[in-house]
Design an enzyme around this catalytic site. Sequence first.
Site, PDB file in Angstrom:
ATOM      1  N   HIS A 245      -0.768  -0.082 -10.282  1.00 50.67           N
ATOM      2  CA  HIS A 245      -1.424  -1.080  -9.427  1.00 50.67           C
ATOM      3  C   HIS A 245      -1.845  -2.308 -10.244  1.00 50.67           C
ATOM      4  O   HIS A 245      -3.010  -2.721 -10.217  1.00 50.67           O
ATOM      5  CB  HIS A 245      -2.633  -0.468  -8.713  1.00 50.67           C
ATOM      6  CG  HIS A 245      -2.952  -1.159  -7.410  1.00 50.67           C
ATOM      7  ND1 HIS A 245      -3.686  -0.578  -6.422  1.00 50.67           N
ATOM      8  CD2 HIS A 245      -2.625  -2.389  -6.938  1.00 50.67           C
ATOM      9  CE1 HIS A 245      -3.808  -1.400  -5.402  1.00 50.67           C
ATOM     10  NE2 HIS A 245      -3.175  -2.510  -5.692  1.00 50.67           N
TER      11      HIS A 245
ATOM     12  N   ARG B 181       0.860  -1.180   0.000  1.00 51.36           N
ATOM     13  CA  ARG B 181       0.000   0.000   0.000  1.00 51.36           C
ATOM     14  C   ARG B 181       0.899   1.234   0.000  1.00 51.36           C
ATOM     15  O   ARG B 181       1.905   1.282   0.707  1.00 51.36           O
ATOM     16  CB  ARG B 181      -0.919   0.024   1.219  1.00 51.36           C
ATOM     17  CG  ARG B 181      -2.012  -1.041   1.203  1.00 51.36           C
ATOM     18  CD  ARG B 181      -3.053  -0.742   0.123  1.00 51.36           C
ATOM     19  NE  ARG B 181      -4.148  -1.709   0.125  1.00 51.36           N
ATOM     20  CZ  ARG B 181      -4.199  -2.800  -0.619  1.00 51.36           C
ATOM     21  NH1 ARG B 181      -3.180  -3.083  -1.432  1.00 51.36           N
ATOM     22  NH2 ARG B 181      -5.226  -3.608  -0.567  1.00 51.36           N
TER      23      ARG B 181
ATOM     24  N   GLU C 280      -3.313   7.204  -5.224  1.00 50.23           N
ATOM     25  CA  GLU C 280      -3.257   5.993  -6.045  1.00 50.23           C
ATOM     26  C   GLU C 280      -2.771   6.301  -7.462  1.00 50.23           C
ATOM     27  O   GLU C 280      -1.951   5.573  -8.009  1.00 50.23           O
ATOM     28  CB  GLU C 280      -4.642   5.339  -6.102  1.00 50.23           C
ATOM     29  CG  GLU C 280      -4.725   4.118  -6.987  1.00 50.23           C
ATOM     30  CD  GLU C 280      -4.141   2.854  -6.357  1.00 50.23           C
ATOM     31  OE1 GLU C 280      -3.596   2.938  -5.244  1.00 50.23           O
ATOM     32  OE2 GLU C 280      -4.221   1.806  -6.981  1.00 50.23           O
TER      33      GLU C 280
END
Length: 347
Positions: free
Chosen positions: A305, A258, A286
């Site tokens: 991601h 994360r 993100e």
Amino acid sequence: MTAPQISARTRTRTRPRAVLAMAERSARQVLGSVSPDRLTELLDLDPALVLDDFTTPAAHRALAEAELLVTGWGCPPLDRRALDAAPRLRAVVHTAGTVRHHITDACWERGISVSSAAAANALPVAEYTVAMILLANKRVLDIARDYRAERRAIDWNERYPDAGNYRRTVGILSASAIGRRVIELLRPYDLDILLYDPYVTAREAKELGTRRVPLRELFARSDVISVHTPLLPATEGLVGRELLAAMPDGATLINTARGAVVDQAALTEEVVAGRIRAVLDVTVPEVLPADSPLYDCDNALITPHIAGSKSGELRRLADLAIGEIENYVTGRAFAHPVRPEILDRSA
């Protein structure tokens, strides 16, 4: 992963009423490759009904009869209000990794059994990580960049005397499910594997094939550090300025966990200055701002991601979940249960 077969015992047993609860896109992408017959042979379920909101009258009607929820990315929280609408609910089978976003304390208080496909999702993350470790030590991205720019014969041994994986040191931050899988996949290579995890004893670390060291030593001694720590209140910003400063010049930090586990500002300073390298599949935010210097930094590789299950790999999640559904239908225990007592230190 071999698709689980539906047994004769399953076919003759009464099918429990089930409902899909996830974003429609998740249902389409994860379960879309699965024949609807595989679900409907096991469950009394309408594959076209996908709940992404538990507050509507239609959702309440569906929940009122549900014994099992098949959840996925985008599932709303199963809070007390949602559970009040689902008095018959006994189990949840999650077709993705972490259940933190939708399984609440109220679920455990109700005694609901929960399964997750986290083990299936751990494999592609571990594969991505191992690939990046090997590429980082080999200095592949640096050499490829130089070769593209200069387009001539170069003595790469002279230019990059530290390149290669033989006897290099890799630090694993957290023996999570993914961290353990990375350690397992690294066993065939001539690498020295170090581990920091406060919940793992020295004996357990040795059994894993690694050596437990203090946190600062992990950063000071490793050529590559791979972050696998779940994001918890105690781990937010764990990899801060002091630990990053302890890394050897030219070392690489890989983060597939994360983004908030790492101090983004401090990491950016170190990477942009050229002292260390970074491979980041997760960031804060993100999606980095368009003007982030990391996008154009030679010492950084940023991916959006993608380390977890993608495209064809999603079928592995569906197969594991269907195996768990058959376990439930036939009265067997879940093979991949989620236990509330470990959620305070897991993803």
